[in-house]
Motif scaffolding. Structure first.
Motif, PDB file in Angstrom:
ATOM      1  N   SER A 143       3.368   4.262  -9.552  1.00  0.00           N
ATOM      2  CA  SER A 143       4.116   3.822 -10.840  1.00  0.00           C
ATOM      3  C   SER A 143       4.410   2.132 -10.652  1.00  0.00           C
ATOM      4  N   ILE A 144       4.599   1.524  -8.709  1.00  0.00           N
ATOM      5  CA  ILE A 144       5.028   0.642  -8.973  1.00  0.00           C
ATOM      6  C   ILE A 144       4.104   0.374  -8.076  1.00  0.00           C
ATOM      7  N   PRO A 145       4.007  -1.567  -8.621  1.00  0.00           N
ATOM      8  CA  PRO A 145       2.885  -1.939  -8.009  1.00  0.00           C
ATOM      9  C   PRO A 145       3.199  -2.504  -6.429  1.00  0.00           C
ATOM     10  N   LEU A 146       2.263  -2.337  -5.885  1.00  0.00           N
ATOM     11  CA  LEU A 146       2.321  -2.507  -4.111  1.00  0.00           C
ATOM     12  C   LEU A 146       3.062  -2.954  -3.544  1.00  0.00           C
ATOM     13  N   GLY A 147       3.286  -4.964  -3.969  1.00  0.00           N
ATOM     14  CA  GLY A 147       3.599  -5.740  -3.085  1.00  0.00           C
ATOM     15  C   GLY A 147       5.360  -5.481  -3.944  1.00  0.00           C
ATOM     16  N   THR A 148       5.464  -5.185  -4.745  1.00  0.00           N
ATOM     17  CA  THR A 148       6.946  -4.584  -5.166  1.00  0.00           C
ATOM     18  C   THR A 148       7.468  -3.338  -4.085  1.00  0.00           C
ATOM     19  N   ALA A 149       6.784  -2.606  -4.404  1.00  0.00           N
ATOM     20  CA  ALA A 149       7.451  -1.302  -3.644  1.00  0.00           C
ATOM     21  C   ALA A 149       8.260  -1.967  -2.004  1.00  0.00           C
ATOM     22  N   TYR A 150       6.384  -2.430  -1.482  1.00  0.00           N
ATOM     23  CA  TYR A 150       6.431  -2.854   0.136  1.00  0.00           C
ATOM     24  C   TYR A 150       8.421  -3.392  -0.073  1.00  0.00           C
ATOM     25  N   ALA A 151       8.318  -4.374  -1.327  1.00  0.00           N
ATOM     26  CA  ALA A 151       9.349  -5.786  -0.744  1.00  0.00           C
ATOM     27  C   ALA A 151      10.780  -4.822  -0.932  1.00  0.00           C
ATOM     28  N   VAL A 152      10.597  -3.858  -1.489  1.00  0.00           N
ATOM     29  CA  VAL A 152      12.095  -3.217  -1.598  1.00  0.00           C
ATOM     30  C   VAL A 152      11.485  -2.326  -0.742  1.00  0.00           C
ATOM     31  N   TRP A 153      10.937  -1.438  -0.517  1.00  0.00           N
ATOM     32  CA  TRP A 153      11.062  -0.356   0.396  1.00  0.00           C
ATOM     33  C   TRP A 153      11.509  -1.028   1.848  1.00  0.00           C
ATOM     34  N   THR A 154      11.088  -1.876   1.963  1.00  0.00           N
ATOM     35  CA  THR A 154      11.124  -2.862   3.466  1.00  0.00           C
ATOM     36  C   THR A 154      12.729  -3.751   3.036  1.00  0.00           C
ATOM     37  N   GLY A 155      13.463  -4.122   2.033  1.00  0.00           N
ATOM     38  CA  GLY A 155      14.536  -4.303   1.911  1.00  0.00           C
ATOM     39  C   GLY A 155      15.756  -3.355   1.731  1.00  0.00           C
TER      40      GLY A 155
END
Length: 103
Positions: free
Chosen positions: A51-63
């Motif tokens: 449901s969440i775009p790849l770049g956004t999800a990855y940035a939030v996950w790593t953050g």
């Protein structure tokens, strides 16, 4: 479950597996918890990506992982935090919130 909440939990399990790496360095026996946390983290990240775009999800996950790991390092392992480090972690947190708001 809400995909953003799923992503938050994925980030928290990332903190779990990085913490297990540090604990494994000190004494053996944390490989299994590391694998469990990593498996859960990646599974939840994969679910959030539906449901969440790849770049956004990855940035939030790593953050979330970065902020949590730095805080665990300070609180559990006595690593020193400079005021600039705390300030920059605040910037990361603001970026995460901004990504959620703009999503």
């Amino acid at each position: 479950m809400d995909p953003w909440l799923t992503l938050v939990f994925a980030g928290l399990f990332e903190v779990g597996f990085t913490t297990c790496l540090k604990l494994e360095e000190r004494s053996k026996g944390f490989i299994v918890p590391f694998l469990i946390c990593a498996g859960i983290s990646f599974t939840l990240l994969s679910q959030a990506l539906q449901s969440i775009p790849l770049g956004t999800a990855y940035a939030v996950w790593t953050g979330i992982g970065a902020i949590g790991t730095v805080l665990v390092g300070a609180l559990a392992f006595g690593e020193r935090l400079k005021p600039a480090t705390l300030g920059l972690l605040g910037v990361v947190l603001l970026a995460i919130v901004g990504l959620k708001v703009l999503a």
